[in-house]
Design a protein around this motif. Sequence first.
Motif, PDB file in Angstrom:
ATOM      1  N   THR A  90       0.848  -1.183   0.000  1.00 14.14           N
ATOM      2  CA  THR A  90       0.000   0.000   0.000  1.00 14.14           C
ATOM      3  C   THR A  90       0.889   1.239   0.000  1.00 14.14           C
ATOM      4  O   THR A  90       1.746   1.391   0.878  1.00 14.14           O
ATOM      5  CB  THR A  90      -0.925   0.017   1.223  1.00 14.14           C
ATOM      6  OG1 THR A  90      -1.740  -1.164   1.218  1.00 14.14           O
ATOM      7  CG2 THR A  90      -1.827   1.244   1.206  1.00 14.14           C
ATOM      8  N   LYS A 112      -6.719   6.462 -11.372  1.00 19.77           N
ATOM      9  CA  LYS A 112      -7.520   5.285 -11.035  1.00 19.77           C
ATOM     10  C   LYS A 112      -7.439   4.230 -12.136  1.00 19.77           C
ATOM     11  O   LYS A 112      -7.250   3.034 -11.859  1.00 19.77           O
ATOM     12  CB  LYS A 112      -8.977   5.699 -10.813  1.00 19.77           C
ATOM     13  CG  LYS A 112      -9.892   4.536 -10.486  1.00 19.77           C
ATOM     14  CD  LYS A 112     -11.330   4.979 -10.350  1.00 19.77           C
ATOM     15  CE  LYS A 112     -12.230   3.780 -10.061  1.00 19.77           C
ATOM     16  NZ  LYS A 112     -13.650   4.176  -9.969  1.00 19.77           N
ATOM     17  N   GLU A 130      -5.791   0.481 -11.517  1.00 24.02           N
ATOM     18  CA  GLU A 130      -6.605  -0.715 -11.737  1.00 24.02           C
ATOM     19  C   GLU A 130      -6.055  -1.541 -12.898  1.00 24.02           C
ATOM     20  O   GLU A 130      -6.155  -2.767 -12.897  1.00 24.02           O
ATOM     21  CB  GLU A 130      -8.050  -0.314 -12.010  1.00 24.02           C
ATOM     22  CG  GLU A 130      -8.746   0.266 -10.775  1.00 24.02           C
ATOM     23  CD  GLU A 130     -10.181   0.684 -11.055  1.00 24.02           C
ATOM     24  OE1 GLU A 130     -10.560   0.709 -12.254  1.00 24.02           O
ATOM     25  OE2 GLU A 130     -10.913   0.996 -10.097  1.00 24.02           O
ATOM     26  N   THR A 187      -5.898  -1.189  -6.438  1.00 25.88           N
ATOM     27  CA  THR A 187      -7.075  -0.386  -6.120  1.00 25.88           C
ATOM     28  C   THR A 187      -6.615   0.950  -5.559  1.00 25.88           C
ATOM     29  O   THR A 187      -5.497   1.070  -5.030  1.00 25.88           O
ATOM     30  CB  THR A 187      -7.973  -1.093  -5.093  1.00 25.88           C
ATOM     31  OG1 THR A 187      -7.198  -1.382  -3.907  1.00 25.88           O
ATOM     32  CG2 THR A 187      -8.528  -2.400  -5.641  1.00 25.88           C
ATOM     33  N   TRP A 217      -8.061   4.636  -3.370  1.00 20.70           N
ATOM     34  CA  TRP A 217      -9.109   5.281  -2.580  1.00 20.70           C
ATOM     35  C   TRP A 217      -8.537   6.540  -1.936  1.00 20.70           C
ATOM     36  O   TRP A 217      -7.324   6.791  -1.969  1.00 20.70           O
ATOM     37  CB  TRP A 217      -9.660   4.312  -1.544  1.00 20.70           C
ATOM     38  CG  TRP A 217      -8.696   3.947  -0.453  1.00 20.70           C
ATOM     39  CD1 TRP A 217      -8.567   4.510   0.777  1.00 20.70           C
ATOM     40  CD2 TRP A 217      -7.718   2.904  -0.508  1.00 20.70           C
ATOM     41  NE1 TRP A 217      -7.575   3.899   1.499  1.00 20.70           N
ATOM     42  CE2 TRP A 217      -7.038   2.905   0.744  1.00 20.70           C
ATOM     43  CE3 TRP A 217      -7.335   1.973  -1.483  1.00 20.70           C
ATOM     44  CZ2 TRP A 217      -6.003   2.018   1.028  1.00 20.70           C
ATOM     45  CZ3 TRP A 217      -6.321   1.103  -1.192  1.00 20.70           C
ATOM     46  CH2 TRP A 217      -5.660   1.121   0.042  1.00 20.70           C
ATOM     47  N   PHE A 252      -3.112   3.730  -2.671  1.00 24.43           N
ATOM     48  CA  PHE A 252      -3.369   2.716  -3.690  1.00 24.43           C
ATOM     49  C   PHE A 252      -2.504   1.498  -3.395  1.00 24.43           C
ATOM     50  O   PHE A 252      -1.504   1.576  -2.664  1.00 24.43           O
ATOM     51  CB  PHE A 252      -3.100   3.252  -5.110  1.00 24.43           C
ATOM     52  CG  PHE A 252      -1.702   3.739  -5.341  1.00 24.43           C
ATOM     53  CD1 PHE A 252      -0.696   2.869  -5.773  1.00 24.43           C
ATOM     54  CD2 PHE A 252      -1.370   5.074  -5.134  1.00 24.43           C
ATOM     55  CE1 PHE A 252       0.588   3.322  -5.998  1.00 24.43           C
ATOM     56  CE2 PHE A 252      -0.088   5.530  -5.364  1.00 24.43           C
ATOM     57  CZ  PHE A 252       0.899   4.658  -5.791  1.00 24.43           C
ATOM     58  N   THR A 253      -2.909   0.380  -3.958  1.00 26.30           N
ATOM     59  CA  THR A 253      -2.197  -0.887  -3.741  1.00 26.30           C
ATOM     60  C   THR A 253      -1.606  -1.371  -5.053  1.00 26.30           C
ATOM     61  O   THR A 253      -2.128  -1.091  -6.140  1.00 26.30           O
ATOM     62  CB  THR A 253      -3.138  -1.969  -3.182  1.00 26.30           C
ATOM     63  OG1 THR A 253      -4.184  -2.223  -4.133  1.00 26.30           O
ATOM     64  CG2 THR A 253      -3.745  -1.540  -1.859  1.00 26.30           C
TER      65      THR A 253
END
Length: 490
Positions: free
Chosen positions: A409, A453, A457, A462, A464, A477-478
């Motif tokens: 993360t 985003k 993806e 992901t 946020w 984000f990951t």
Amino acid sequence: MSIKTRLLLSYIAMIVVPVVCFGLVAAWLAPSFWGDQFPSGKESRKPVFRESLTKREELFAGITFIAGYDADRLLKPDILNETDEKLRSLGGALIVAKNGSVLFASPAIESADVSAYMKAAVEERGRNGWQQLNKEGYSVESHDFTFGDRSKGTVYFLSDSRSMFITGMYFFATMMLTLLVIVALTNGVLTFLVSRSIIKPLYALKKAANEIKEGNLDRPVLLKRTDELGELGAAFEEMRVRLYESIRLQLQYEDNRKELISSISHDLKTPITGIKACVEAMQDGITDTQAKREKYVNMIAIKTEQMDRLIDELFLFSRLDLNKLPFQLELVEMTKYLASIIDELRLDPRMEGVELVLSNHAGIELQVMADREKLHRVLMNIVDNSLKYMDKDEKWIRMEVQAGERAATISLEDNGTGINQEALPNIFDRFYRADPSRNTTMGGGGLGLAIAKQMIEGQGGTIWAQSERGHGTRISFTLPYQESSGGDSR
């Protein structure tokens, strides 16, 4: 139970059930026609014709007994008439002869046939049992005796043998009719049950197909079966869901297209209006000095650069949205990569007075799979978004790395103005601006976080955001770890 098994069982039942029922009915009807052949201690059941035969044989035995012990009683007309009347009701007849002459003949026999019956009885006497004589169906048996005056007498017993044949015909016809009824009922019931189990779900599918044809995709198709029709219904339901989702996405894409056109028109209009104003001013002679001309030329250059950047973002986002932008994933050690990004940012004039901090909370090197170029674009878009909303004297941006179970993360946190909670879920939407007036002034197109985003993806991660108004924003984000046979590589 599958339809194949159900049909196989129904075919077997169509054979076995009629055979069993026919056997049971035959066992029940046979005694009614023929009587019990093997009675077991109880009185045997006898049908009407069997009772008639028995009574007729008893009368014949009685006449034979009288002829043997008191033959002269046969000379009395009342005894013969009474016996003949009983025989006629039982399908029999009687002839009594004395010395070859007819002493008594049953009214049921035509006079022309009496001598024929007597002659036939003599000819057939050497044969066993009763003999069929003519078309009327009578069979005859004779018995000789002696009258009291020593004259020879003969009694002829005639029996209607058609009764057994007719009974057999009735029995055969009854059994055939019974068999047809059993087969018809069995096949009808089994066909109804099997066809109903097949036709009913087919009607349900037909109704669902009509609903879909009319554009109603909200009603689910639930057959609640486990056979082939259940599988067909499940496939039909999956088709309905996918079609519904496809239409929904198509409508959403249409709305997005309209919104995109509207947003592009709005975002391009601002710099074009500025350029147009500068050109008109230069045409009107307002730029009468070198300083003014340079000012307006610089303004045109800035507006042109904004348009160029907006067009680039639109082109990049459209390629991402259509999945036409390839990702070159490779092994990246996040701590070193982020350190290089910070070194690059410190050379940017916009970062003057902004503190940059990097923290590795994992304590180890984290190897992730990422596209270096697109990850660079993500980080720069997030940093650009943070710089636009910094309003404090002490400005800082912190980058953090944390280890998860399957992915690392990465977080970027600033101490800017923050975002309202009602706007927070929409900041990754295309052309969305939490503060439209300020963002337009700063030249943002509202695509930076939407592009971020899409790129995250596209790399299997992901993204946020967390924010508190007046205290800053944290965007995380990951990115997945490197896949290996031994598990995740960290």
